[in-house]
Write a protein that holds these residues in place. Structure first.
Motif, PDB file in Angstrom:
ATOM      1  N   THR A 209     -19.065  -5.296 -32.545  1.00 17.72           N
ATOM      2  CA  THR A 209     -20.015  -6.038 -33.039  1.00 17.72           C
ATOM      3  C   THR A 209     -20.114  -7.307 -32.457  1.00 17.72           C
ATOM      4  OG1 THR A 209     -18.896  -6.918 -34.663  1.00 17.72           O
ATOM      5  CG2 THR A 209     -19.409  -4.801 -35.639  1.00 17.72           C
ATOM      6  N   VAL A 210     -21.417  -8.242 -32.255  1.00 22.32           N
ATOM      7  CA  VAL A 210     -21.076  -9.034 -31.879  1.00 22.32           C
ATOM      8  C   VAL A 210     -21.944 -10.067 -33.242  1.00 22.32           C
ATOM      9  CG1 VAL A 210     -22.507 -10.766 -30.100  1.00 22.32           C
ATOM     10  CG2 VAL A 210     -21.351  -8.825 -29.527  1.00 22.32           C
ATOM     11  N   ALA A 211     -21.180 -11.713 -33.417  1.00 25.45           N
ATOM     12  CA  ALA A 211     -21.735 -12.264 -35.053  1.00 25.45           C
ATOM     13  C   ALA A 211     -22.433 -11.347 -35.332  1.00 25.45           C
ATOM     14  CB  ALA A 211     -23.345 -12.810 -33.978  1.00 25.45           C
ATOM     15  N   GLY A 212     -21.619 -10.048 -36.165  1.00 24.47           N
ATOM     16  CA  GLY A 212     -22.536  -9.329 -37.098  1.00 24.47           C
ATOM     17  C   GLY A 212     -23.017  -8.176 -36.936  1.00 24.47           C
ATOM     18  N   HIS A 213     -23.006  -8.528 -35.811  1.00 20.53           N
ATOM     19  CA  HIS A 213     -24.174  -7.433 -35.288  1.00 20.53           C
ATOM     20  C   HIS A 213     -23.421  -5.908 -34.623  1.00 20.53           C
ATOM     21  CE1 HIS A 213     -27.411  -9.633 -36.147  1.00 20.53           C
ATOM     22  NE2 HIS A 213     -27.430 -10.508 -35.434  1.00 20.53           N
ATOM     23  N   SER A 214     -23.724  -5.013 -35.011  1.00 18.96           N
ATOM     24  CA  SER A 214     -23.322  -3.779 -34.211  1.00 18.96           C
ATOM     25  C   SER A 214     -24.268  -3.442 -32.913  1.00 18.96           C
ATOM     26  CB  SER A 214     -23.733  -2.475 -34.799  1.00 18.96           C
ATOM     27  OG  SER A 214     -24.949  -1.843 -34.793  1.00 18.96           O
ATOM     28  N   ASN A 215     -23.440  -3.036 -31.987  1.00 21.34           N
ATOM     29  CA  ASN A 215     -24.036  -3.015 -30.243  1.00 21.34           C
ATOM     30  C   ASN A 215     -24.599  -2.658 -30.949  1.00 21.34           C
ATOM     31  OD1 ASN A 215     -20.498  -3.086 -28.656  1.00 21.34           O
ATOM     32  ND2 ASN A 215     -21.966  -4.945 -29.772  1.00 21.34           N
ATOM     33  N   TYR A 216     -25.045  -1.788 -31.019  1.00 19.34           N
ATOM     34  CA  TYR A 216     -26.403  -0.325 -31.751  1.00 19.34           C
ATOM     35  C   TYR A 216     -27.484  -1.371 -31.977  1.00 19.34           C
ATOM     36  CZ  TYR A 216     -29.611   3.313 -32.031  1.00 19.34           C
ATOM     37  OH  TYR A 216     -30.729   3.749 -31.712  1.00 19.34           O
ATOM     38  N   ALA A 217     -27.114  -2.056 -33.215  1.00 16.96           N
ATOM     39  CA  ALA A 217     -28.529  -2.754 -33.722  1.00 16.96           C
ATOM     40  C   ALA A 217     -29.416  -4.115 -32.281  1.00 16.96           C
ATOM     41  CB  ALA A 217     -28.381  -3.570 -34.893  1.00 16.96           C
TER      42      ALA A 217
END
Lengths: 220, 369
Positions: free
Chosen positions: B139-147
């Protein structure tokens, strides 16, 4: 298998395992069966030994007798040319030696690549000549079966794709290398179940011939 | 990075503002032309195009990666990464290179997306846990990589996948692929994807692709794996300076034998040059200083799909990836057992046939006729 590299890795991995397993099992089934069935017991008294003449015949039959040569010079000459060419390309090309070494640990010196490529080119021409001869010679044409043409096609495909791969004439290269490996695998799979088995049984048959002659005390 | 409107000024204007001379600019254009394997006469066309080009906003997304691709990019020498960031593009978001952190960094990405819809470039390094994988794997900043990838590419002009992880899944996707890693082209179907493979890619290839896009306003010619033909059109083997030794059959057998010292072909030591398409042999590394084969090490084939699963690095290209001599012996032994059984069965059947043989007399046969 979305691309050429995936295709190559399939031929080098799972497909190679399948092909080599079918080859090893099939060939050993055939050869074990031949040896175990053996021949009918001969109750006649032997006039001479079997082993010497048997082994001698394994090699002497390699050279056709003059009569055979006079009757079918094409078969003898072209047959020799492409068999030797095929064996040289198979056993003296460095990538093939590396493959054999990875399986058996045995290796030997390779010939320079240009020599192998020349030999392969000659083999290709000789193989085409055998096909033309088979299709035009009145007797050969009539005695040829589907198996004869199938075996020719597989052997030709192996040599042709190898030649194309060496000269990198098909792009991308992993595609043509994969085609070469796959055609060799098809040959391995067919080998125990077609006349290609002669690669191994020729010498067994010759030994039996020579041994039978030796036992009877006639020239082997 | 402060928010700005990068498309306001043309590249020519911003270069003049920075005091770049006409001569320096043309030199850059000539270097770009030669790098892209274009004729030198294309340099003025490139200059004219770049003069008018707007600096595109670039968003760089880093997912399951090792930062090696960014390390490589920062060693680009023509154009340098400074040229690239300050003059050629407006790099609005890049974890490693941007000064902002936390919310401010994420804000920069959102702002760049909102300000340049349909015009910004997305560069991705690293593979992405697929839609079916646990989103928490990366994740980056709480977002999954896919999202984050899907949200960012939605209004992008094009996506450039940098490095073998982003292009083919790379190390994270190697067997057994515990994170369900996928490549960018597996996931992004409705935008043009350019693959710049390599572990890492050659720095000038990264910058060259961006320069090409700016110059011509369209994607370069691509191969079957969406890689730019200008850099991935020829195999390492075909451009290798050791190729004459391959043709002569002169091979190094170990890393310290006479052949290795004389610079002979590394095929037997596992060189994957014959099956690998990349520009290492011609562009080389470290400002054109050298490249792996020149340093005496076989090519690993890092710019090809599945290179981690393609068998041992030090096995020749012709060596199968899995079969061993022991497997062949085992198969042969099974064949012996099976052959023995078949022969025994045949003998038994023959014996039974002999035992139950019912002789037929001529009279009986004639009676049947």
């Amino acid at each position: 298998m979305s691309g050429s590299m995936e295709f190559l890795l399939w031929t080098k991995g799972p497909m190679f395992d399948i092909a080599i397993a079918i080859f090893a099992i099939g060939l050993l089934v055939r050869i074990t069966e031949i040896f175990m069935l053996g021949r009918k017991k001969n109750f006649a008294e032997a006039r001479a030994g079997e082993w010497g003449p048997g082994f001698r015949t394994m090699f002497t039959r390699t050279v056709a007798d003059p009569g055979t040569f006079q009757r079918a010079p094409f078969n003898v000459v072209v047959g020799w040319v492409w068999h030797i060419g095929f064996l040289m390309a198979l056993l003296l090309f460095l990538p093939h030696i590396a493959l054999i070494e990875s399986l058996t640990g045995l290796s030997w010196p390779a010939l320079p690549n240009p020599v192998i490529s020349l030999v392969t080119s000659v083999t290709l021409v000789a193989l085409i000549a055998t096909l033309v001869h088979r299709m035009t010679h009145p007797v050969k044409r009539r005695i040829s079966t589907v198996e004869d043409y199938l075996v020719w096609a597989v052997v030709f495909a192996v040599v042709l794709t190898g030649w194309l791969a060496y000269y990198r004439l098909v792009n991308p290269y992993p595609l043509v290398l994969g085609m070469h490996i796959l055609s060799a695998e098809i040959m391995l799979i067919l080998l125990p179940f077609t006349k290609l088995t002669h690669i191994f049984t020729t010498f067994i048959a010759r030994w039996y011939n020579g041994a039978a002659f030796g036992r009877k005390g006639v020239q082997s | 990075m402060a928010a700005r409107k990068p498309t306001d000024k043309t590249l020519g204007e911003s270069l003049r503002e920075r005091g770049v001379s006409r001569r320096g600019f043309l030199k850059f254009c000539a270097a770009t032309a030669s790098m892209m394997a274009l004729p030198p006469s294309m340099a003025p066309a490139i200059a004219a195009a770049l003069e008018k080009a707007k600096r595109p906003s670039v968003i760089w997304l880093s997912f399951q990666e090792c930062t090696g691709c960014t390390e490589s990019l920062t060693r680009s020498h023509a154009p340098t990464v400074e040229d690239l960031i300050l003059d050629v593009i407006s790099l609005d978001y890049h974890h490693t290179l941007q000064a902002a952190a936390g919310d401010a960094a994420e804000h920069a990405r959102e702002q760049a997306m909102a300000a340049n819809p349909g015009e910004y470039l997305v560069i991705v390094d690293g593979s992405i846990p697929g839609p079916d994988a646990n989103p928490g794997f990366s994740t980056v900043a709480g977002h999954s990589n896919y999202a984050m990838l899907m949200e960012t590419v939605e209004n992008a002009a094009a996506v450039i996948a940098v490095g073998s992880c982003a292009t083919f899944g790379g190390l994270p996707a190697a067997n057994p692929n515990p994170t369900g890693a996928m490549s960018v082209m597996d996931l992004v179907k409705n935008k043009p994807v350019i693959n710049v493979s390599g572990c890492p890619p050659i720095p000038m290839v990264i910058t060259g692709v961006i320069a090409h896009y700016l110059t011509f306003g369209r994607l370069p010619e691509l191969d079957a794996y969406n890689r730019p033909m200008a850099f991935f059109g020829q195999s390492i083997h075909d451009r290798c300076y050791r190729r004459p030794f391959y043709d002569k059959g002169l091979f190094a057998k170990t890393f310290d034998d006479e052949g290795a010292r004389l610079g002979w072909c590394l095929y037997e030591l596992g060189c994957k040059g014959p099956t690998t398409y990349n520009a290492c042999a011609t562009m080389r590394w470290n400002d054109g200083t050298s490249w792996p084969v020149e340093a005496g090490h076989p090519c690993l084939g890092c710019s090809e799909p599945k290179f981690w699963d393609a068998g041992g690095f030090y096995n020749a290209v012709s060596v199968p990836t899995s079969a061993s001599g022991m497997n062949v012996l085992a198969a042969g032994a099974a064949g012996v057992v099976l052959g023995g059984a078949v022969a025994a069965l045949a003998k038994k059947q023959t014996k039974a046939a002999v035992a139950h043989r019912q002789p037929v007399t001529v009279e009986e046969l004639e009676a049947k006729l």
